[in-house]
Design a protein around this motif. Structure first.
Motif, short mmCIF file in Angstrom:
data_model
loop_
_atom_site.label_atom_id
_atom_site.label_comp_id
_atom_site.label_asym_id
_atom_site.label_seq_id
_atom_site.Cartn_x
_atom_site.Cartn_y
_atom_site.Cartn_z
N GLU A 1 -11.12 3.20 -2.83
CA GLU A 1 -10.33 3.01 -4.06
C GLU A 1 -11.14 3.44 -5.29
O GLU A 1 -10.67 4.21 -6.12
N SER B 1 -3.22 -0.55 -8.07
CA SER B 1 -4.16 -0.53 -6.94
C SER B 1 -3.90 -1.74 -6.08
O SER B 1 -4.14 -2.87 -6.50
N THR C 1 -2.69 3.34 -5.23
CA THR C 1 -3.65 3.27 -4.13
C THR C 1 -3.38 2.02 -3.31
O THR C 1 -2.99 0.98 -3.83
#
Ligand code: VNL
Length: 389
Positions: free
Chosen positions: A177, A194, A165
């Motif tokens: 997220e 992430s 992400t």
């Protein structure tokens, strides 16, 4: 000294008279605060155009009141948004505050809405928590949680098992997220990394290089409206698509304001969102045509629809209160409104004051030689998942 005191008391009294005269005249004032310059200027331009279109189509007199629009440019600096809101409430005696291009601007202004009992209609900003910052906030845009959950469900059912992400590092990005990840992992997906990029002047290059090295099935992206084209360009320049990495995200990345200039590399990108200029309804076709006609061919994006529907909510509240209501009466008349928007059916949840709406899955395709987000699936009547905790 005495005389000066007396004078300033007199001036004050005069001010009070002028202020109450202003409040009792036959005008209904909307203070529209938007980023008209700076990084978020496209959001301001889209919303202003939509607001003016709504007024042109529906007249500027409602329940005997003449609507006066007072537009202010906050350059998307929250301190400026707040100061402008204060001036609009105190000096201009606005009946409603509206606009708010980014989350920090909406959050900075919420206390002013509460103190002055002025309804604050959020037409753009999309972090879940905004409606909880003041009981006077009503939202006609969307929430990232609404959009991201739909993608978190869709991706694992469509061969995407490993994702990285990449989000803009502030409210809406953090929501995107969180809600994407939660749903994606629930269905057996794996998020290997992430990444968060700065909201102001982001450089996507080092982040995309990292994604390329990690080789996920897909990259999930949230960037605010206006930044999508830069992401797409660098994604393609790095040959990420050729390396087998799909680009997915909320519809902010394939924003209708920029999509048609992104080139054929954008074809096939799947996103989830509440509005596409290609939404196949008679009402939307009318909206898109009228918007283009009034704005040199400009295509409305999801910001425009938030502004257009925000005006609807304000107009109908004024009508329902027969032009006589103060802030509390207007607010009550905004809650529970249900209507057909160019995006599809929507309503303002009376409990949360947030928008409930369909979220669509869309794929970028070419139609009549132009790139569009073509809807191929729908999740109906989605409430903001960010309100359940
Ligand atoms: C926000 C959310 C702003 C989504 C956006 O574009 C957007 C926000 C300016 O809440 O700040 O696409």
């Amino acid at each position: 000294m005495k005389k000066r005191l007396f004078l300033s008391a007199g001036v004050l009294a005069l001010c009070a008279v002028a202020a109450s005269a202003l409040a009792q005249d036959n005008k209904f004032r909307i203070g529209l605060i938007l980023p008209m310059t700076g990084q978020q200027a496209t959001t301001g331009r889209q919303i202003e155009a939509a607001v003016r279109l709504y007024m042109a189509q529906n007249g500027d007199t409602v329940a005997g009141k003449k609507i006066e629009l007072i537009l202010k440019d906050d350059t998307s600096i929250p301190d400026v948004t707040k100061r402008l809101a204060q001036e609009l409430v105190v000096n201009d005696k606005v009946n409603v505050l509206a606009g708010f291009g980014i989350t920090p601007s909406a959050l900075a202004t919420a206390p002013i809405a509460t103190q002055s009992k002025t309804p604050l209609v959020v037409m753009a900003a999309a972090t879940s928590s905004i409606t909880q910052a003041s009981p006077y906030v009503v939202r006609t845009s969307f929430t990232l949680a609404q959009a991201a959950v739909a993608m978190g469900d869709w991706a694992p059912k469509n061969g995407i098992k490993k994702v990285v992400t990449l989000v803009s590092d502030y409210g809406p990005g953090i929501d995107a997220e969180k809600y994407f990840k939660e749903r994606f992992i629930l269905s057996g997906g794996q998020v290997s990394e992430s990444l968060r990029v700065p909201m102001r002047n982001p450089d996507f290059a080092p982040f995309l290089q990292k994604v390329r090295d990690l080789k996920p099935d897909a990259l999930f992206v949230f960037v605010p409206s206006g930044a999508g084209a830069a992401v797409m360009k660098q994604f393609l320049e790095r040959g990420m698509d050729k390396a087998g990495i799909k680009l997915i995200g909320t519809g902010d990345v394939t924003d209708d304001d920029q999509l048609n200039d992104m080139g054929n590399g954008a074809l096939g990108v799947v996103t989830s969102h509440h509005y596409s200029a290609a939404h196949p309804s008679a009402l939307n076709k009318k909206f898109v045509d009228a918007f283009a006609k009034a704005n040199k061919g400009l295509r409305p994006n999801f910001m425009a629809v938030g502004g257009y529907d925000g005006m609807r909510v304000i107009y109908e509240a004024l009508r329902a209160t027969k032009g006589q209501g103060g802030g509390d009466a207007l607010l009550a008349a905004m809650k529970g409104q249900i209507f057909e928007s160019p995006r599809g059916p929507m309503f303002i949840d009376a409990q949360t004051r947030d928008v409930v709406q369909n979220i669509y899955l869309r794929k970028v395709e070419k139609k009549d030689g132009q790139l569009y987000n073509v809807e191929f699936d729908v999740i109906k009547d989605v409430k903001d998942p960010g309100k359940s905790q």
